[in-house]
Design a protein around this motif. Structure first.
Motif, short mmCIF file in Angstrom:
data_model
loop_
_atom_site.label_atom_id
_atom_site.label_comp_id
_atom_site.label_asym_id
_atom_site.label_seq_id
_atom_site.Cartn_x
_atom_site.Cartn_y
_atom_site.Cartn_z
N VAL A 27 0.91 -1.27 0.19
CA VAL A 27 0.03 0.01 0.12
C VAL A 27 0.79 1.33 0.02
CG1 VAL A 27 -1.54 1.31 1.50
CG2 VAL A 27 -2.00 -1.05 1.13
N VAL A 28 1.82 1.24 1.10
CA VAL A 28 2.64 2.68 0.99
C VAL A 28 3.58 2.60 -0.20
CG1 VAL A 28 4.52 3.30 2.35
CG2 VAL A 28 2.61 2.52 3.60
N GLU A 29 4.06 1.61 -0.69
CA GLU A 29 4.77 1.60 -2.14
C GLU A 29 4.01 1.95 -3.12
OE1 GLU A 29 8.54 1.89 -2.05
OE2 GLU A 29 7.68 2.41 -0.40
N SER A 30 2.47 1.83 -3.03
CA SER A 30 1.78 1.76 -4.36
C SER A 30 1.76 3.33 -4.98
CB SER A 30 0.50 1.51 -4.07
OG SER A 30 -0.38 2.56 -4.29
N PRO A 31 1.82 3.62 -6.25
CA PRO A 31 1.80 4.67 -6.90
C PRO A 31 0.75 5.66 -6.50
CG PRO A 31 1.35 2.97 -8.44
CD PRO A 31 1.91 2.42 -7.05
N LEU A 32 -0.50 4.94 -6.04
CA LEU A 32 -1.67 5.65 -5.66
C LEU A 32 -1.57 6.63 -4.45
CD1 LEU A 32 -4.14 2.76 -6.15
CD2 LEU A 32 -3.58 4.63 -7.83
N VAL A 33 -0.63 6.27 -3.46
CA VAL A 33 -0.67 6.97 -2.19
C VAL A 33 0.05 8.51 -2.62
CG1 VAL A 33 0.60 7.01 0.04
CG2 VAL A 33 -0.48 4.87 -0.95
N LYS A 34 -0.62 9.25 -1.65
CA LYS A 34 0.01 10.73 -1.74
C LYS A 34 0.66 11.01 -0.24
CE LYS A 34 -2.77 12.92 -5.18
NZ LYS A 34 -4.10 12.40 -5.69
N GLY A 35 1.82 11.78 -0.36
CA GLY A 35 2.38 11.83 0.87
C GLY A 35 3.05 10.66 1.59
N ARG A 36 3.67 10.11 0.61
CA ARG A 36 4.09 8.49 0.93
C ARG A 36 5.06 8.69 2.26
NH1 ARG A 36 6.46 6.27 -3.81
NH2 ARG A 36 4.38 6.15 -4.21
N LYS A 37 6.07 9.68 2.21
CA LYS A 37 7.05 9.61 3.36
C LYS A 37 6.12 9.78 4.88
CE LYS A 37 11.33 11.09 1.61
NZ LYS A 37 12.35 12.19 1.66
N ILE A 38 5.11 10.59 4.78
CA ILE A 38 4.61 10.99 6.10
C ILE A 38 3.83 9.60 6.36
CG2 ILE A 38 2.75 12.03 7.00
CD1 ILE A 38 3.48 14.42 5.54
N TRP A 39 3.10 8.86 5.67
CA TRP A 39 2.45 7.73 5.90
C TRP A 39 3.38 6.71 6.30
CZ3 TRP A 39 -2.38 8.12 6.89
CH2 TRP A 39 -3.09 9.08 6.18
N ARG A 40 4.43 6.70 5.63
CA ARG A 40 5.64 5.84 6.09
C ARG A 40 6.18 5.75 7.57
NH1 ARG A 40 9.93 3.56 1.84
NH2 ARG A 40 10.52 5.73 1.87
N ALA A 41 6.36 7.21 7.77
CA ALA A 41 6.82 7.45 9.10
C ALA A 41 5.82 7.06 10.15
CB ALA A 41 7.19 8.71 9.14
N VAL A 42 4.67 7.18 9.91
CA VAL A 42 3.36 6.84 10.84
C VAL A 42 3.43 5.48 11.15
CG1 VAL A 42 0.99 6.94 11.49
CG2 VAL A 42 2.10 9.02 10.41
N LEU A 43 3.62 4.65 9.90
CA LEU A 43 3.30 3.10 9.96
C LEU A 43 4.78 2.56 10.71
CD1 LEU A 43 1.72 2.25 6.59
CD2 LEU A 43 0.67 2.54 9.00
N ILE A 44 5.74 3.16 10.63
CA ILE A 44 6.92 2.71 11.11
C ILE A 44 7.04 2.93 12.62
CG2 ILE A 44 9.43 3.23 11.25
CD1 ILE A 44 9.49 3.03 8.18
N LEU A 45 6.33 4.00 13.17
CA LEU A 45 6.33 4.42 14.29
C LEU A 45 6.53 3.36 15.54
CD1 LEU A 45 6.63 6.99 16.05
CD2 LEU A 45 4.07 7.11 16.16
N PRO A 46 5.60 2.36 15.58
CA PRO A 46 5.65 1.17 16.68
C PRO A 46 6.75 0.36 16.70
CG PRO A 46 3.51 1.13 15.16
CD PRO A 46 4.38 2.15 14.88
#
Lengths: 727, 299
Positions: A485-504
């Motif tokens: 999902v995060v790597e999919s080209p559909l996602v906007k603001g990938r860096k932010i999402w990735r940072a949130v998902l990595i948080l745990p």
């Protein structure tokens, strides 16, 4: 260095030409490490190997009392049994067991310090008992008491030695005053060695102080002078024990009368000189004696201890004395601690094994050197030898710190745990008061046959395997999905999402789990949210309908009510998912980015749709790259102690009716419904008052076999290992 | 984005839009799940009182309080202690973690260097031993460990735990670092040797600097392992005496510890401990991802 060996080795000369010589040299090294090297005229090497046995012997001797054993054997100190005269019966070993006898015995320091216990004791006895207190400043502490007793007994046992050495009137007085038991030694002597007794008697007769010193000799001497010879032997026997009340009283009164002028300084000196008592094997006739236990050093006592796990516990009568918890002065009076003996024995064995390995290397070296000498006629100089082995040596030296740490803090504890599986060590054994025994495979067979243990273990094991599979699968699956999902080209603001998902992943596990423990508290966030959204009713009804929750309660008791077992298990898996998915997401993102883009382009040209591309390219690539990681995750989760212990503490407990009665005895060491094997082992090992060390060890071995098997399997099929084989 | 899509049919376009919405919904759902417990933790740490039921997700400023933080920085279980309990245990753990980091990195690198560059007798058995040990849950030997620590007089002295942490961390790290070092070309060593460098010079001047990426991973792990380890301190320390920080915060959530039980204090302490770790982890993410993937590769 020395090119002409043959001429300089007269004995070696005839051997030199035949390979037999090499064998002989090897045999020489087998007899004494380094000897072969000496024969080869390689002095430094010989010294190095010779250092091994010297070191071992030095350690053994410096920690042992073998010199005392020799003293005893050569009758430098004689500790004879009192004569078996008809008067003697009260002096028998059993005397000291009687409480009255104990209290009256002035020698036994513990009793001396408990005057309340000795109402029947004569006045003179009490007086005698007091002086030791002067010597030892804190007579009421255990250590001091032991000191006193040891000191007094020393004086007694040494008897003649001290008298002959010290020979001062004051000492004798002290002894007389302090230790009524002194008579023991002199009395005892006459029985075994009449000549000595005579000598002592004669000495005693010369000076009154001398006979006190002798203790044993003094009383008989006195009695002789007073023409009451017959009672002497009996009284002496009782004195030796220090426990027989009647005879002691007699002796006590005598001694008290003779030496009241004792000075504490002299007593202190005597204390200092006489600091060890010999076990009096004369008293052990027909009973086992433990020479290695009493005199052995680190290695001999260690091996004895490993083999026997101890022999004597508090309160045992041994060698005319009583075993106590801890005797500061005389090791042999200290009760055996099976676990300590086992640990020391284990370390001794490991050191001996290392020494044996070096020894074997020495034999091989001697043999090879000899062959070399025969071939070339030259002795390899030490410097050359070092140069030759430097590479190897360097490897060992540089990696030594790591391996020493591993040996002491991983290997030895592991072997120790392994050994515990073959003992009967549980909470029922109070070290010092009881002994641990080797029971072979008894624990294994018991656990394999006892229905109650099988029932509980089966449930725990099934849940552990299920948990390991589920937790590994869920984190992998969610990690995969998130990565896609995060790597999919559909996602906007990938860096932010990735940072949130990595948080745990970036959070410390312990704290996360404990926060979740509070979240799923009855008053915690989970229930608050359900109440706030008015979903509590529907949710509990739903959970009850699918069998996760037993009661549609409000609020939900997540980890505390036994009917919520399945719900708790579900929560444990979900929290692990929360915490563990990001790791896999990161890993899979890394793998995805490594898949060549042209593969997808080629597939697209061939008309493959998204799903086909995923199935034929992405999935196989990711799977092949993550199988080792998956196996590791599985074995990690199999032993993921924290995920259970910090979150639920193993709870909720089982329904009490499900627990076989025979298991209820281990009460709080029983597993809860979410306990996995490792956290149950933790409870079995460390629940105060309910420890089942042997069971925990057996289960540890099972875990080790499973997890070790997985990791070996993983290693064997890994790239680096097969490369290793090809090198 | 639409530029890559324009050649496709309009149905595909609408599916794309739907997909975009779904993907973002999914991400929002995940983000909420991730953030809500953390938010709750933060709010709890600023809420007065001792009851979790008093904490709500919507900040309630009437309950705002710094008492839990004040507690952490002032509470002394015994009068005359130089430092508050929490600060003292924090420093203790910090000592252990820092020392452990250096020792683990040094020992593992040295051993890995030897295993990657030298052949010697017993090399393969030792490697297999390392691999087996790496999978053995280290606290299973706890009883023996307790005996060893007691006979050395190391009980209640957290700094000595480093010996154990090193022993349990080295096997895996040796494996990991060795795998990395094997990829450093041998020709570098040989060139240095021709110039007269000794084994140790090669190690410190060439191998060590080139291994820094993997050592970063090892160092972060070696710091984290003792930092919040609970099991070892819980068995080798007497509670209330030389506690490490993990023990301190665990006791705050243990209802049996009537004196210091307070989950809200735990939330505050947890937050204080978490923030630096999160920062370090995110900063060293590059190293860690590298280590993870190479670890996965080497099994």
């Amino acid at each position: 260095m020395k090119s002409q060996v043959s001429s300089s080795v007269p004995i070696g000369e005839p051997m030199k030409r035949s390979p037999l010589a090499a064998v002989l040299v090897a045999v020489a090294s087998l007899i004494l490490p380094g000897l072969g090297q000496f024969i080869n005229k390689q002095l430094i090497k010989g010294l190095i190997w010779l250092a091994i046995p010297i070191l071992l012997v030095a350690v053994e001797l410096s920690t042992s009392h073998w010199e005392r054993w020799i003293d005893l054997q050569t009758h430098k100190v004689s500790l004879p049994l009192p004569p078996a005269s008809p008067v003697a019966p009260p002096a028998g070993l059993g005397v000291s067991t009687g409480s009255a006898a104990k209290t009256s015995a002035p020698v036994a320091a513990h009793e001396a310090s408990k005057p309340a216990e000795s109402p029947a004791v004569s006045h003179s006895q009490e007086r005698r008992a007091l002086p030791p207190k002067k010597i030892a400043p804190q007579p009421h502490t255990l250590g001091a008491m032991e000191k006193e007793s040891a000191a007094s007994s020393d004086a007694d046992l040494y008897g003649d030695a001290s008298s002959s050495k010290a020979g001062s009137g004051t000492t004798t007085d002290i002894y007389g005053d302090v230790i009524p038991a002194k008579p023991k030694a002199p009395k005892a002597k006459p029985a075994e060695s009449p000549a000595k007794a005579q000598a002592s008697e004669s000495k005693a007769s010369t000076s009154s102080s001398a006979d006190d010193l002798y203790g044993p000799s003094s009383t008989p001497a006195k009695k002789n002078t007073s023409a009451t010879a017959s009672p002497a032997p009996s009284s002496s026997a009782s004195d030796l024990y220090g426990s027989s009340s009647s005879s002691t009283a007699e002796a006590g009164s005598q001694t008290a009368s003779t030496g009241l002028s004792a000075t504490s300084a002299a007593a202190a000196q005597a204390l200092f000189i006489q600091h060890y008592t010999y076990p009096n094997y004369a008293y052990q006739q027909g009973k086992p004696t433990y020479v290695f236990r009493d005199f052995g050093g680190f290695f001999t006592k260690g091996l004895w201890g490993l083999g026997s796990l101890g022999a004597l516990v508090i309160g045992d009568q041994y060698s005319g004395k009583k075993i106590v918890l801890f005797d500061q002065v005389s090791d042999w009076l200290t009760a055996d601690n099976s676990v300590n003996l086992m640990g020391n024995g284990l370390i001794a064995v490991i050191i001996l094994l290392i020494a044996a390995l070096l020894w074997i290397l020495g034999i091989a070296d001697a043999y090879q050197s000899r062959i070399e000498i025969i071939k070339t006629g030259k002795i390899e100089p030490f410097t050359k030898f070092i140069q030759r082995v430097w590479h190897t040596l360097f490897s060992y030296i540089v990696s030594a710190p790591a391996f020493v740490a591993i040996l002491f803090f991983t290997v030895i504890p592991f072997v120790f745990t392994f050994l515990l599986a073959f003992t009967d060590y549980t909470y029922k054994v109070h070290l010092g008061q009881g002994l641990v025994h080797w029971v072979g495979f008894h624990t294994f067979t018991f656990l394999a046959l006892d229905p109650a243990w099988i029932l509980i273990f089966g449930q725990i094991f099934a849940w552990t395997v299920f948990w390991a599979l589920m937790s590994s699968f869920t984190v992998f699956a969610l990690g995969f999905i998130n990565a896609m999902v995060v790597e999919s080209p559909l996602v906007k603001g990938r860096k932010i999402w990735r940072a949130v998902l990595i948080l745990p992943w970036a959070l410390p596990q312990l704290i996360v789990l404990m926060v979740f423990k509070n979240v799923f508290d009855t008053a915690g966030l989970a229930n608050q949210l359900l109440f706030a959204t008015h979903l509590m009713g529907p949710v509990t009804n739903f959970l009850a309908a699918i069998g996760l929750e037993g009661h549609p309660d409000q609020p939900i008791f997540w980890f505390t009510q036994f009917y919520n077992g399945n719900l708790a298990k579900f929560v444990v898996v979900m929290v692990n998912l929360w915490f563990g998915a990001p790791y896999h997401m990161m890993m899979i993102i890394g793998i995805l980015s490594a898949i060549p883009k042209d593969m997808y382009e080629a597939a697209e040209v061939d008309g493959a749709n998204g799903f086909q591309r995923f199935r034929s390219i992405t999935l196989p690539m990711v799977l092949s790259a993550t199988v080792p990681a998956l196996i590791m995750t599985f074995s990690f989760n199999f032993n993921n102690f924290g995920a259970v212990y910090f979150l639920t503490g193993g709870g909720p407990a089982w329904n009490p009716s499900q627990i076989p009665d025979s298991m209820k005895i281990i009460s709080s060491a029983l597993p809860g419904q979410t306990d996995i094997l490792i956290s149950w082992i933790y409870k079995l090992s460390f629940t105060k008052g309910f420890e089942q060390f042997n069971v925990a060890a057996v289960y540890s071995i099972i875990i080790f076999l499973i997890v070790g098997g997985f990791s070996v399997f993983n290693m064997v099929r890994s790239k680096s290992f097969s490369e290793e084989g090809n090198e | 984005m639409s530029s890559t899509v324009h050649s496709l049919a309009s149905t595909t376009r609408s599916r794309k839009i739907l997909g975009t919405i779904l993907v973002h919904l999914w991400l929002v759902l995940l983000a909420v799940t991730i953030v809500v417990p953390l938010l709750w933790m933060i709010i709890a740490s600023f809420t007065a009182g001792k009851l979790l039921s008093g904490v709500s997700l919507i900040p309630d400023f009437s309950k705002f309080s710094l008492e839990h933080y004040i507690y952490l920085f002032t509470y002394k279980s015994q009068d005359g202690q130089p430092l508050p309990d929490f600060v003292a245990s924090f420093l203790r753990s910090l000592e252990v973690a820092v020392l452990n980091t250096f020792v683990v990195v040094l020992f593992s690198t040295m051993a890995a260097y030897v295993f990657s560059r030298f052949r010697f007798k017993g090399r393969k058995p030792l490697l297999i031993l390392l691999l087996l040990l790496q999978m053995f849950p280290s606290f299973m030997g706890m009883i023996a460990l307790f005996l060893i620590f007691r006979s050395f007089g190391w009980l209640n002295q957290p700094l000595y735990f480093v010996t154990f942490y090193v022993a349990s961390a080295v096997p895996y790290n040796v494996y990991l670092i060795r795998g990395y070092m094997r990829n450093i070309p041998m020709s570098l060593d040989e060139a240095a040797r021709i110039d007269g460098a000794s084994n140790l010079t090669v190690f410190f001047r060439i191998i060590f600097p080139l291994s820094v990426p993997i050592l970063g991973f090892v160092a972060v792990n070696a710091f984290m392992q003792p930092w919040l380890d609970y099991i070892i301190p819980s068995q080798l320390l007497t509670p209330g005496k030389a506690d490490t920080v993990a023990l301190t915060i665990f006791r705050m959530t243990d209802p049996y510890e009537t004196l210091i039980y307070n989950p809200m204090n735990f939330m505050a302490a947890g937050l204080l401990l978490t923030i630096p770790i999160v920062i370090v982890n995110l900063l060293s993410q590059r190293f860690i991802i590298y280590g993870m993937t190479s670890g996965a590769d080497k099994g």
